[in-house]
Motif scaffolding. Structure first.
Motif, mmCIF file in Angstrom:
data_model
loop_
_atom_site.group_PDB
_atom_site.id
_atom_site.type_symbol
_atom_site.label_atom_id
_atom_site.label_comp_id
_atom_site.label_asym_id
_atom_site.label_seq_id
_atom_site.Cartn_x
_atom_site.Cartn_y
_atom_site.Cartn_z
ATOM 1 N N PRO A 56 -29.487 -25.005 1.853
ATOM 2 C CA PRO A 56 -28.175 -25.650 2.010
ATOM 3 C C PRO A 56 -27.417 -25.205 3.253
ATOM 4 C CG PRO A 56 -28.165 -24.067 0.187
ATOM 5 C CD PRO A 56 -29.582 -24.248 0.601
ATOM 6 N N TRP A 57 -27.732 -24.020 3.796
ATOM 7 C CA TRP A 57 -27.045 -23.537 5.001
ATOM 8 C C TRP A 57 -27.727 -24.038 6.265
ATOM 9 C CZ3 TRP A 57 -28.784 -20.577 9.110
ATOM 10 C CH2 TRP A 57 -27.809 -20.139 9.989
ATOM 11 N N ALA A 58 -29.049 -24.120 6.253
ATOM 12 C CA ALA A 58 -29.820 -24.337 7.478
ATOM 13 C C ALA A 58 -30.085 -25.813 7.755
ATOM 14 C CB ALA A 58 -31.146 -23.578 7.399
ATOM 15 N N ASP A 59 -30.230 -26.111 9.041
ATOM 16 C CA ASP A 59 -30.673 -27.441 9.474
ATOM 17 C C ASP A 59 -32.189 -27.485 9.656
ATOM 18 O OD1 ASP A 59 -27.951 -28.512 9.881
ATOM 19 O OD2 ASP A 59 -27.876 -27.107 11.567
ATOM 20 N N ILE A 60 -32.721 -26.384 10.208
ATOM 21 C CA ILE A 60 -34.128 -26.350 10.614
ATOM 22 C C ILE A 60 -34.808 -25.106 10.053
ATOM 23 C CG2 ILE A 60 -35.692 -26.180 12.600
ATOM 24 C CD1 ILE A 60 -34.323 -28.896 12.348
ATOM 25 N N ASP A 61 -36.018 -25.284 9.527
ATOM 26 C CA ASP A 61 -36.885 -24.162 9.177
ATOM 27 C C ASP A 61 -37.810 -23.886 10.361
ATOM 28 O OD1 ASP A 61 -35.834 -23.747 6.695
ATOM 29 O OD2 ASP A 61 -37.512 -24.600 5.582
ATOM 30 N N TYR A 62 -37.885 -22.627 10.741
ATOM 31 C CA TYR A 62 -38.702 -22.184 11.874
ATOM 32 C C TYR A 62 -39.775 -21.241 11.346
ATOM 33 C CZ TYR A 62 -39.579 -18.700 15.654
ATOM 34 O OH TYR A 62 -40.137 -17.799 16.540
#
Length: 361
Positions: free
Chosen positions: A71-77
């Motif tokens: 819910p916090w992040a836009d992108i998983d790296y």
């Protein structure tokens, strides 16, 4: 079809470079994924002659991106360190330099929409769970790579990429001090084992009979030092709860010495089987935290103010780290660390792997 085509961006992130891939375009199974990445890089040859690696650890790194369900992040790296010659892929660590290119790459891939002016990109580092807030320059809704920001180890200037690292403590080992001690003695060498952004074993250069001002090449040629360092690192890995680390690039190793260029401390960072030509972003955070923590091997006189602005003198210049911290009743607490890096898109297209390595159904 004799080969499988995989879309990619080839980017410099900080002082590293490599392919940035969409995780959806790759095999889910990690064993098959490792074989694909080994083939893309060309691991197994000192020049990576049959792939797009550059024959050095800083040029055999891979970033894999996807939209995040956090819910916090836009992108998983998701990061992979591919070895130059040993045909090994390590999915345990993350890389802060390659992370510098994640925001721009995510926009270029269409994983996040650019705003006019600046685009915030919240990134979750899958390998360690760290959260990083990035600000990418996007005038007119287009990623800009032109600017006046300069970082040592990269020629010229580029647009700045501001990074704020959060929740980096204990990402791999679960503890700020994985052994429970500020200082441990291993093979007669005093070390601090710390896990902030990157698990590290840190010692003074003097404890190995070094000045701490040697060039990366001079250190790489000092095989007696590397043998002693690796012996300490392997034992520290067990003490840190990481088990047998003989085939893992973590924990990394760092040396500290008094500054000579007006900075806070002189440092050398090891990847771990070669000296880093500059400084890892994650390693810089761990070393800065070690400097700020009373009682560690990095006993440097610094102002006790937060956020603290530290300048680390590395093998190619300096890197600035701003650390927000607190000295609480339970001990030293790192809240966040900020750095400014740069990135540049170098190429885009398709990279190919033989169908017998992976054939997408």
């Amino acid at each position: 079809m004799s080969q499988t085509a995989i879309p990619y961006l080839f980017m410099r992130g900080g002082t590293s470079r490599g392919p940035y891939l969409n995780r959806a375009d790759l095999p889910e199974d990690l064993d098959t994924l490792a074989e694909v990445l080994l083939t893309i890089i060309g691991s197994g040859h000192p020049l990576n002659i049959d792939g797009i690696g550059g024959g050095a650890a800083v040029t055999t790194k891979v970033a894999m991106l996807s939209k995040s369900e956090d819910p916090w992040a836009d992108i998983d790296y998701f990061f992979a360190q591919v070895s130059v010659e040993d045909r090994l892929v390590d999915f345990k660590p993350t890389c802060g330099n390659i992370l510098s290119g994640v925001g721009p790459a995510a926009i270029e891939m269409g994983l996040i929409e650019a705003q006019d002016g600046e685009t915030p990109v919240n990134i979750r580092a899958v390998n360690t769970g760290a959260k990083v807030a990035a600000i990418v320059q996007t005038p007119g809704g287009v990623v800009s790579y032109a600017g006046e920001a300069a970082i040592d180890g990269v020629p010229g200037t580029s647009a700045p990429v501001a990074l704020q690292f959060m929740e980096t403590v204990g990402g791999v080992t679960g503890a700020f001090l994985p052994t429970g001690n500020l200082v441990d003695v291993i093979d007669g060498i005093e070390v601090t084992c710390m896990d902030v952004a990157m698990p590290m074993v840190i010692a003074t250069a003097a404890s190995f009979g070094l000045t701490g001002y040697e060039t990366a090449a001079e250190l790489d040629d000092n095989r007696d030092f590397f043998a002693r360092m690796e012996a300490v690192r392997l034992k520290a890995g067990v003490m840190m709860g990481m088990g047998d680390v003989s085939k893992s690039v973590t924990p990394k190793f760092g040396l500290v010495a008094p500054p000579t260029l007006g900075g806070t401390v002189a440092v050398r960072y090891f990847m771990p089987w070669k000296c880093h030509p500059t400084m890892a972003v994650t390693g810089a955070q761990c070393l800065a935290s070690c400097v700020l923590t009373p009682g560690t091997v990095a006993d440097v006189a610094i102002p006790n103010e937060t956020p603290a602005h530290l300048v680390l003198e590395h093998a190619s210049g300096t890197i600035d780290v701003v650390v927000d911290f607190a000295n609480t009743t339970s001990g030293f607490e790192v809240r966040s660390a900020g750095l400014v890096r740069t990135a540049r898109k170098i190429a885009a297209g398709e990279v190919f792997v033989p169908a017998d390595v992976w054939h997408e159904n």
